[in-house]
Design a protein around this motif. Structure first.
Motif, short mmCIF file in Angstrom:
data_model
loop_
_atom_site.label_atom_id
_atom_site.label_comp_id
_atom_site.label_asym_id
_atom_site.label_seq_id
_atom_site.Cartn_x
_atom_site.Cartn_y
_atom_site.Cartn_z
N LYS B 62 1.31 -1.18 0.09
CA LYS B 62 0.06 0.34 -0.08
C LYS B 62 0.62 1.49 -0.19
CE LYS B 62 -3.32 2.15 2.82
NZ LYS B 62 -3.55 1.78 3.81
N LEU B 63 1.79 1.22 1.26
CA LEU B 63 2.86 1.90 0.95
C LEU B 63 3.65 2.17 -0.80
CD1 LEU B 63 4.50 2.08 4.40
CD2 LEU B 63 3.24 3.56 3.27
N VAL B 64 3.89 1.27 -1.31
CA VAL B 64 4.47 1.45 -2.25
C VAL B 64 3.72 2.42 -3.43
CG1 VAL B 64 5.02 -0.01 -4.45
CG2 VAL B 64 5.92 0.02 -2.27
N SER B 65 2.42 1.56 -3.44
CA SER B 65 1.57 1.96 -4.71
C SER B 65 1.44 4.27 -4.59
CB SER B 65 0.43 1.29 -4.30
OG SER B 65 -0.57 1.84 -2.86
N GLN B 66 1.78 4.24 -3.01
CA GLN B 66 1.75 5.74 -3.11
C GLN B 66 3.10 6.61 -3.41
OE1 GLN B 66 0.50 6.08 0.81
NE2 GLN B 66 -1.67 5.79 0.29
N ASN B 67 3.93 5.76 -3.17
CA ASN B 67 5.93 5.87 -3.50
C ASN B 67 6.01 5.16 -4.45
OD1 ASN B 67 6.18 8.07 -1.43
ND2 ASN B 67 5.17 6.10 0.13
N LEU B 68 7.65 4.94 -4.48
CA LEU B 68 7.74 5.13 -5.98
C LEU B 68 8.80 3.32 -5.51
CD1 LEU B 68 9.13 5.90 -9.17
CD2 LEU B 68 10.89 6.37 -8.12
N ALA B 69 8.38 2.57 -6.74
CA ALA B 69 8.98 1.35 -6.23
C ALA B 69 9.82 0.69 -7.85
CB ALA B 69 8.27 0.48 -5.74
N LEU B 227 12.39 6.23 3.67
CA LEU B 227 12.63 4.37 3.77
C LEU B 227 12.79 4.29 2.82
CD1 LEU B 227 12.33 2.54 5.81
CD2 LEU B 227 10.22 2.21 5.28
N ILE B 228 13.92 3.01 2.48
CA ILE B 228 14.19 2.73 1.24
C ILE B 228 14.36 0.62 1.40
CG2 ILE B 228 16.08 2.01 -0.68
CD1 ILE B 228 17.50 5.27 0.15
N VAL B 229 13.69 0.11 0.76
CA VAL B 229 13.18 -1.00 0.85
C VAL B 229 14.09 -2.10 -0.12
CG1 VAL B 229 11.75 -2.90 1.38
CG2 VAL B 229 11.07 -0.94 2.61
N CYS B 230 15.21 -2.95 -0.79
CA CYS B 230 15.47 -3.57 -0.77
C CYS B 230 15.89 -4.92 -0.84
CB CYS B 230 16.33 -2.73 -1.74
SG CYS B 230 18.12 -2.32 -0.74
N GLY B 231 16.43 -5.77 -1.33
CA GLY B 231 16.35 -7.03 -1.14
C GLY B 231 18.26 -7.10 -2.33
N ASP B 232 19.18 -7.53 -1.63
CA ASP B 232 20.13 -7.65 -1.54
C ASP B 232 20.62 -8.56 -2.79
OD1 ASP B 232 20.41 -9.65 -0.41
OD2 ASP B 232 22.27 -9.61 0.07
N PRO B 252 13.20 -6.25 -5.50
CA PRO B 252 12.54 -4.77 -5.39
C PRO B 252 13.02 -3.94 -4.87
CG PRO B 252 11.23 -6.23 -3.63
CD PRO B 252 13.01 -7.06 -4.29
N LEU B 253 12.81 -2.30 -5.35
CA LEU B 253 13.99 -1.46 -5.07
C LEU B 253 12.50 -0.36 -4.83
CD1 LEU B 253 16.62 -0.08 -4.16
CD2 LEU B 253 16.51 0.38 -6.67
N ALA B 254 12.61 0.19 -3.56
CA ALA B 254 11.45 0.47 -2.69
C ALA B 254 11.53 2.27 -2.49
CB ALA B 254 9.75 -0.11 -2.23
N PHE B 255 11.27 3.42 -3.16
CA PHE B 255 11.50 4.08 -1.80
C PHE B 255 10.19 5.39 -1.11
CE2 PHE B 255 14.96 4.34 -5.16
CZ PHE B 255 16.20 4.56 -4.62
N LEU B 256 10.22 5.18 0.24
CA LEU B 256 9.40 5.36 0.28
C LEU B 256 9.18 6.88 1.54
CD1 LEU B 256 8.58 2.09 2.13
CD2 LEU B 256 7.57 2.92 -0.34
N SER B 262 4.06 14.38 -5.25
CA SER B 262 2.62 15.55 -6.47
C SER B 262 2.88 14.66 -7.29
CB SER B 262 3.04 16.31 -6.48
OG SER B 262 5.11 16.56 -7.18
N SER B 263 3.37 13.89 -8.18
CA SER B 263 2.87 13.05 -9.23
C SER B 263 3.07 11.44 -8.61
CB SER B 263 4.51 12.70 -10.11
OG SER B 263 5.35 12.83 -9.44
N THR B 264 2.32 11.20 -9.84
CA THR B 264 1.82 9.31 -9.34
C THR B 264 3.05 8.64 -8.67
OG1 THR B 264 0.63 8.85 -10.89
CG2 THR B 264 -0.72 9.52 -9.36
N GLY B 265 3.36 7.35 -8.52
CA GLY B 265 4.54 6.68 -8.60
C GLY B 265 3.64 5.57 -8.92
N GLY B 266 4.04 4.45 -7.60
CA GLY B 266 3.44 3.43 -7.98
C GLY B 266 4.66 2.21 -8.43
N VAL B 267 4.42 1.15 -8.84
CA VAL B 267 5.27 0.48 -9.42
C VAL B 267 5.71 0.88 -10.85
CG1 VAL B 267 6.46 -1.84 -10.04
CG2 VAL B 267 4.36 -1.76 -8.57
#
Lengths: 229, 891
Positions: B62-69, B227-232, B252-256, B262-267
Motif C-alpha cells: 500500500k505504501l509503495v502504491s503511494q510512492n515509488l518502487a 525509507l528505502i526497502v530493497c533486497g540484495d 525490489p527497490l522501493a523508495f518510501l 505530487s506525481s503518482t508513483g506506484g510500481v
C-alpha cells in the motif's frame, strides 16, 4: 570382452534357428519400444514406464523361453523326469528373481533413490535380469560350470551360447551407458530415472543380438570353408 | 582475464563543486533532500515476494502504491558480500574480484558510508556482520548478527528488530541500515515455496510499517524522511542464489518518502540496475557520488526537486562517470567528451536565462543529452569488463599445451637445451603477460621470439618423437595398469578420458559429482566382477584348462598346482575381498547421499538437511561422537600410544569446539568463546603428532611408514576443518581407507595413483562442494581464528575445500609404501599423476577459450576453470611431497 573363439561347428539347423531368433527378437523389441514412443498409449515407455516395461519384459521372457524349449529338445533335459524338470524351472525362476534383486541393489549403489521410485528401480532390475540373465538360464540351465565356461573362459560354442555371452555383456554395458543423458539439462520427460537406462539396456541387448548374429555368420562360414578345404 | 582497475581516492564535495562549477557556471550545489533515511535490506527478497498480487506484504504494498518502487536487476554474482559492496559503492564486480574479495576485509575505496562519515553524519547499523567487517569505521553504532547458522531464521531477525524502538524514538541517526537475514536462511533451508516464507514476509511487512510510521512522526527540520526497502539478491526456485537466473537477479527497490509525492508513483515497470541506487541516494542525501560508481541516476526519484536541481544532479553523475572512464581507459573518453561539453554549454545557457524564460522543453532536451553521455560512458567502461585479451589467452593455452606435450614426451629422453628454451620462453611470457594487461602491446620482438621459440620446442620434440610416441604411450599404459587386473586398469584409463570429454558440456560440469560417483562405483563393481570371475576359474581348474590359450591370464596369477593345495584359504580370501568391496560400495553410496550438490537435484533433501534440524541436535552429536571414536580406533592401529593419546585429545578438542559454537551437545564441559581455544588446542595436537615421529625415543612399528602418521595427523585436522555433520564423512573415508589397505583392488602403483585421485574427487563433491563458487564453505577459514587475517584464512579455506583430495592423496602415499615401488614404478607414478591432472586442464582451458561467448561462461565454465587451476596447484604441492619423500628420504 573379446568375441568367443570356439571352433566347434554347430549343426546347420541350430545355426539358422539362432540367426532367425536373433532377428525376430530385435524386431520384436524395436517394435515394442520405439513404435509407441511418445504416443501416450499403454506401450509408451515414456509416460507409462511401468506398464510398458512389464509388457516388454514379458515378451522377452516368453521369446527366450521358446528359444530355450527349442534348443533343449536336442539336449538331455527333455529326457529327465517331470518332477526334476518342474524343480529346475522353479529354481530358475528363483534365480531370475535373485538376479532382479541383485540388479536393483546395484542400481541403488549407483545412486538410484533408496526410498522413492522403488518399483521403477525394481522394474529396471527385472528388465536387466531378463536380458542379461534369463536367456542364460534358458539355454545354459542351472549348471554353474556351463556359466563359468561361457562367461569367464570365453568357451561358448558357436550357437546360442555365444549369443548369450555377447548380448548379456552388451545389455549391461548399454544400461551403463544409458545413465549418461540423465544429468543433461534438456528437461525432457524421458530423462527421468529409469527410462534412459531401460532404453539403453534394450538398445544394448539389440546391438548384442545383431553383433552376435554377424559374428555367428562370419565364423560359421569361415569354419565351414576351413572344413571343406 | 580482465582485471578492473579501481579508482583510488575519495571524491570530496569541494572537488565536485569545483568541477561542476567550472563546466557549468552557476549550477546549484549539492543539497540534502532528506533528513533521516532508513535502509531496510532484506536478504534474498526477490521481486515477486513484494510485487506479486497475493503478496503477504500488504502494508508495504500500500505504501509503495503511494510512492515509488522499481524492479532492480542485481549483477552477478548474486551473493551477499559483493551485493553489499555494489550497493554502497556502485561498482560492478568483475569475475576476478569475486575471488580476490572472498575474505571480507575492510573496504578502503570510496562509498556512501565513507561519504556520510566524512560529512559528519551518523550512520547506525544492525544486521549481517559482513557490513561490520567491511565498513565498521563509518558506523556510529552497530551490532552484527552472524549468518553462520542457516538453521536459525527467527533469532537473527529478532536481534535486529529489538533495537528498533530505542533507535526510532531517539532518532539521532542520519542513516539507519537494517539488514535482515531470516528470509535468506529460510530460502536455503526450505526454498521459496515453503510455508515458512509468508509469515516471515508478514514480519518484514510489520517492520517496514513500524519504521515508516515512526519516520512520519520524526519529521522535522523542514525536510522529509525516506525509507528505502530493497533486497540484495533474489532467490532461485530451489532457494539458493549466486547465479544469473531471472529470479535470482530481480529484486525490489522501493523508495518510501514521508512527504507524499505530487506525481503518482506506484510500481514502475521498467527495470533499472541495482547499483542505480548509489548515485540516487548520494544525490538525495547531498553527498558526492562515490568515485567508482557505475550507476545511473534514477530520474523518477529526483523528479520532485525541480528542473534546476535535476540537471545539476545529472551533471554531477556525468562528471563522476567521465572521471572514472578517464582513469580506467586513458584516451577512451575523447569522443564522449566533445558531446559532453556541448551539453554543458547548453546547460549553462539554460541557467543564464531568467526563471521565466526557461522552457521545460529545453530542460528536457538537456536531460536527454546528459543521459546519453552517461549511457555512453558506462557502456564503454563495462565493455572493457567483458572484452577478452585474446592474444594473451591464446598464448597461455599454447604454453599449457607445450608443457603438457613436453611432459608426455619426457618419458623418453629429455633433451636439455629444449627444456631450457622452453622454461626461459615460458618465464618471459609470464612476465610479459603480468606486466601488460591491455590488449595490443604484443607486436614487440620479445614476445614474437618467445612464441616462436615455444613453437620451435614443440616442433623439435614432435619431430624427434614422432615414431616412438605412440609406442611409448601404449607401452606406458600396458606396463602401468596391467597389474591391477586388465579390466580395472583399462577402465581407469577410459574413465579419465571420459571425464575429460564430459567437461565439454555445461551440464556435465554442473553435475560433475555424478560423473565421479558413477566412475568410482563402476571401478568397484568391475573389481567385484573380476574377483568373482577369478574365483570361478580357480575353483574349477579342469574347466580352466579347457580353453587355456585365451584364458591364461586369469590363470597366470596362480599356477595350477598351487590352486588345489590352498583352495580353501583362497576362497576365504576371495570371500574377504568381496566383503571388502561391498563395504567400499556401501560407504560410497552413503557418502553420495550425504550432501546433495550440483544444480539439477540440489533441491532434493539429503541426509545432512535432516541432521542439521534443530530437533536432531542430540542425534547429530551422538553420530559425530561415534564417528570420532571410529576414526580413533581405526587410527590407533597405526600409532604408538603417545600418538594415540595425542590424536584422541585432538579429536576431543574438535568436538569441544563444535559444542562451544552450539552446533553439538556436550554435557559437563564449559563452553569456550566461539570454540577458539579448543580449536587451537587441536591444531597443537596435530602439530605434536607430526613432530612425534621424529623423536628419537619413539620407535614406531616397522610396518608403519611416516606417511601413515602424516595421514593420521591430517585426519585430525580434516575433522577440525569440516562442518560437524561432515565429520561422519571423514569416518566413512577412514573406513574405506583401512579397507583399501588390505584390498587387492589396485596392485600397480600407477593404477593406484589414478584410483586414489578418483576417490579424492568423489570425496571432494560428497563434502558438499560443487563447481560453483557459492558452495565454498567460508566458515572453515575462520576455525580457531579470532579475526580476519588474509593468509591463515585463505590457507585453511584451501585446505578445507580440498580436504577430500588431500586425504586420499595421503592415503595413496601410505598405500604406495606397502607396494614397495621400484624406481621405474615411481617414475611412472609421477608421470601418471601429472598426466591425470594436466589432461583435463589442458583440454578444458582450450575449450573455454573457444567458448568464451557461451551463455554460461561466467556461471559455469569459468568457476570450473578456477577449480581446475586450484586443483592443479593442490596436486602440484602434493606431488612435491611425493618427490621429496622418495628422493631425499629413501636414498
Amino acid at each position: 570382452m573379446s568375441a568367443p573363439m570356439n571352433t566347434r561347428l554347430p549343426s546347420k539347423d541350430v545355426y539358422y534357428f539362432t540367426i532367425r531368433s536373433n532377428i525376430y527378437l530385435v524386431v520384436l523389441i524395436a517394435v515394442l519400444t520405439f513404435l509407441p514412443w511418445n504416443t501416450e498409449t499403454i506401450l509408451d515407455i515414456v509416460s507409462q514406464t511401468l506398464r510398458s516395461s512389464e509388457i516388454i519384459i514379458a515378451s522377452i521372457l516368453t521369446s527366450n523361453l521358446l528359444i530355450g524349449v527349442y534348443v533343449s529338445q536336442k539336449s538331455n533335459f527333455i529326457k529327465k523326469s517331470l518332477s526334476y524338470r518342474i524343480r529346475a524351472i522353479l529354481k530358475g525362476a528363483c534365480y531370475y528373481m535373485l538376479a532382479t534383486c541383485f540388479f536393483h541393489v546395484i542400481a541403488v549403489l549407483y545412486g538410484a533413490p533408496f526410498f522413492e521410485n522403488i518399483s521403477q528401480t525394481f522394474h529396471f532390475g527385472a528388465l536387466l535380469a531378463s536380458t542379461a540373465v534369463f536367456p542364460g538360464l534358458c539355454i545354459l540351465g542351472l549348471n554353474v560350470s556351463n556359466w563359468i565356461r561361457v562367461f569367464s573362459q570365453n568357451g561358448a560354442d558357436l550357437g546360442p551360447e555365444s549369443v548369450i555371452q555377447i548380448s548379456a555383456v552388451s545389455s549391461i554395458v548399454g544400461a551403463w551407458v544409458g545413465a549418461f543423458p540423465i544429468p543433461l539439462d534438456w528437461d525432457r520427460d524421458w530423462q527421468e530415472w529409469p527410462i534412459t537406462c531401460m532404453v539403453g539396456n534394450l538398445l544394448g541387448y539389440m546391438t548384442g543380438l545383431v553383433i552376435s548374429a554377424i559374428h555367428l555368420c562370419v565364423r560359421y562360414n569361415q569354419l565351414r570353408k576351413h572344413k571343406v578345404t | 582475464m580482465p582485471v578492473k582497475k579501481e579508482f583510488i581516492g575519495i571524491s570530496t564535495p569541494e572537488t565536485v563543486l569545483e568541477q561542476s562549477g567550472s563546466l557549468v557556471p552557476g549550477v546549484s550545489p549539492l543539497k540534502r533532500h532528506y533528513n533521516k533515511t532508513v535502509l531496510v535490506l532484506i536478504d534474498a527478497l526477490r521481486a515477486d515476494f513484494l510485487f506479486s498480487p497475493d503478496t503477504p506484504m500488504s502494508m508495504t504494498k500500500k505504501l509503495v502504491s503511494q510512492n515509488l518502487a522499481l524492479v532492480a536487476k542485481a549483477h552477478t554474482p548474486t551473493v551477499t558480500l559483493p551485493r553489499i559492496k555494489a550497493l554502497m559503492t556502485g561498482s560492478v564486480p568483475g569475475f576476478v574480484d569475486v575471488i580476490l574479495n572472498f575474505g571480507s576485509t575492510k573496504y578502503e575505496g570510496d562509498n556512501i558510508l565513507a561519504q556520510m562519515s566524512r560529512a559528519g553524519r551518523r550512520v547506525v547499523f544492525f544486521g549481517d556482520d559482513t557490513w561490520i567487517k567491511l565498513f565498521s569505521d563509518h558506523f556510529t553504532r552497530y551490532e552484527g548478527t552472524t549468518s553462520f547458522f542457516v538453521t536459525d531464521y527467527t533469532e537473527v531477525d529478532n536481534n535486529v528488530t529489538r533495537h528498533l524502538p530505542l533507535e526510532l524514538s531517539a532518532g539521532d541517526f542520519d542513516l539507519l541500515i537494517l539488514h535482515y537475514l531470516g528470509l535468506d536462511h529460510i530460502g536455503h533451508l526450505a526454498g521459496p515455496n515453503s510455508p515458512l516464507v509468508p509469515p516471515k514476509l508478514r514480519e518484514m511487512d510489520e517492520v517496514i510499517d513500524t519504521v515508516y510510521r515512526s519516520l512520519t512522526k520524526l519529521q522535522g527540520e523542514g525536510l522529509p524522511n525516506l525509507l528505502i526497502v530493497c533486497g540484495d539478491h533474489g532467490m532461485s526456485d530451489q532457494g539458493s542464489h549466486g547465479g544469473a537466473s531471472y529470479s535470482e537477479t530481480r529484486v525490489p527497490l522501493a523508495f518510501l518518502s514521508t512527504q507524499h509525492r505530487s506525481s503518482t508513483g506506484g510500481v514502475v515497470e521498467s527495470e533499472v540496475d541495482q547499483i542505480d541506487l548509489v548515485p540516487t541516494l548520494s544525490e538525495l542525501l547531498g553527498l558526492p557520488i562515490p568515485s567508482n560508481n557505475l550507476g545511473h541516476l534514477l530520474m523518477d526519484m529526483v523528479q520532485e526537486q525541480g528542473a534546476e536541481e535535476q540537471l545539476a544532479s545529472l551533471l554531477r553523475n556525468t562528471i563522476q562517470l567521465l572521471n572514472l572512464l578517464r582513469e580506467d581507459q586513458p584516451g577512451a573518453d575523447s569522443e564522449v567528451r566533445g558531446f559532453f561539453h556541448s551539453t554543458c554549454e547548453l546547460h549553462s545557457k539554460w541557467l543564464s536565462l531568467t526563471p521565466q524564460e526557461r522552457s521545460s522543453a529545453m530542460a528536457h532536451q538537456i536531460q536527454i543529452k546528459y543521459n546519453e553521455v552517461i549511457t555512453m560512458a558506462t557502456s564503454t567502461i563495462t565493455k572493457k569488463l567483458t572484452t577478452y585479451d585474446l592474444p594473451a589467452l591464446i598464448t597461455c593455452v599454447i604454453g599449457l599445451w607445450t608443457a603438457a606435450i613436453l611432459l608426455l614426451l619426457s618419458q623418453q629422453s629429455p633433451v636439455r637445451w629444449v627444456v631450457m628454451v622452453h622454461v626461459i620462453s615460458t618465464l618471459y611470457l609470464v612476465g610479459h603477460l603480468t606486466q601488460f594487461q591491455s590488449v595490443w602491446p604484443f607486436s614487440g620482438s620479445g614476445y614474437l621470439i618467445s612464441v616462436a621459440s615455444l613453437m620451435l620446442v614443440l616442433s623439435t620434440i614432435a619431430l624427434q618423437a614422432k615414431k616412438t610416441m605412440k609406442d611409448q604411450v601404449l607401452e606406458w599404459m600396458r606396463s602401468s595398469f596391467y597389474g591391477g587386473g586388465s579390466l580395472c586398469g583399462g577402465f581407469l584409463i577410459a574413465g579419465t578420458l571420459l571425464h575429460t570429454v564430459s567437461l565439454l558440456s555445461s551440464s556435465y560440469v554442473e553435475e560433475e559429482h555424478q560423473t565421479w560417483y558413477f566412475l568410482s562405483t563402476t571401478i568397484h563393481i568391475l573389481h567385484l566382477m573380476s574377483v568373482i570371475l577369478t574365483m570361478n576359474t580357480n575353483q574349477h581348474p579342469c574347466n580352466a584348462s579347457f580353453n587355456s590359450s585365451t584364458s591364461n591370464h586369469f590363470l597366470r596369477s596362480c599356477p595350477k598346482s598351487d590352486v588345489e593345495s590352498d583352495q580353501g584359504s583362497h576362497s576365504d580370501k576371495i570371500r574377504q575381498e568381496v566383503l571388502n568391496t561391498a563395504v567400499l560400495l556401501l560407504a560410497a553410496r552413503l557418502m553420495r547421499s550425504w550432501n546433495q550438490t550440483g544444480n539439477k537435484w540440489l533441491h532434493l533433501p539429503d541426509i545432512v538437511d535432516w541432521l542439521i534440524l534443530a530437533d536432531n541436535r542430540i542425534l547429530l552429536s551422538v553420530l559425530v561422537a561415534v564417528s570420532l571414536l571410529l576414526i580413533l580406533v581405526l587410527q590407533s592401529r597405526r600409532l604408538t600410544w603417545v600418538q594415540t593419546i595425542l590424536s584422541a585429545t585432538g579429536l576431543f578438542c574438535v568436538f569441544w569446539s563444535r559444542a562451544s559454537t552450539g552446533a553439538l551437545f556436550l554435557p559437563f564441559v564449559p563452553q569456550m568463546d566461539r570454540g577458539i581455544l579448543p580449536a587451537r588446542l587441536s591444531f597443537l595436537c596435530v602439530f605434536l603428532v607430526l613432530v612425534s615421529q621424529f623423536l628419537p625415543g619413539q620407535t614406531s612399528r616397522p610396518s608403519v611408514g611416516h606417511m601413515d602418521i602424516c595421514l593420521s595427523a591430517w585426519t585430525v585436522l580434516h575433522v577440525l576443518l569440516m562442518r560437524p555433520h561432515n565429520t561422519v564423512l571423514v569416518a566413512f573415508m577412514t573406513v574405506q581407507q583401512s579397507v583399501l589397505c588390505g584390498c587387492k583392488l589396485v596392485l600397480s602403483p600407477s593404477a593406484a595413483a589414478v584410483f586414489y585421485v578418483w576417490m579424492g574427487r568423489a570425496a571432494f563433491f560428497s563434502q558438499g562442494n560443487s563447481n560453483s563458487i557459492a558452495t565454498v564453505d567460508v566458515g572453515a577459514g575462520y576455525v580457531g581464528q579470532e579475526d580476519y587475517n588474509a593468509f591463515p584464512v585463505a590457507f585453511l579455506l584451501g585446505l578445507a575445500t580440498y580436504a577430500g583430495p588431500i586425504y586420499w592423496f595421503m592415503a595413496f602415499l601410505a598405500k604406495l609404501n606397502t607396494l614397495n615401488p621400484s624406481h621405474r614404478d615411481l617414475h611412472q607414478v609421477y608421470f601418471t599423476v601429472a598426466v591425470t591432472c594436466l589432461l583435463s586442464m589442458v583440454v578444458y582451458a582450450a575449450f573455454v577459450v573457444t567458448e568464451r561467448y557461451h551463455l554460461f561462461v561466467w556461471t559455469v565454465f569459468l568457476p570450473k576453470l578456477l577449480y581446475l587451476g586450484m586443483d592443479l596447484v593442490i596436486y602440484y604441492l602434493l606431488s612435491v611431497i611425493l618427490v621429496l619423500k622418495y628422493y631425499l628420504w629413501c636414498e
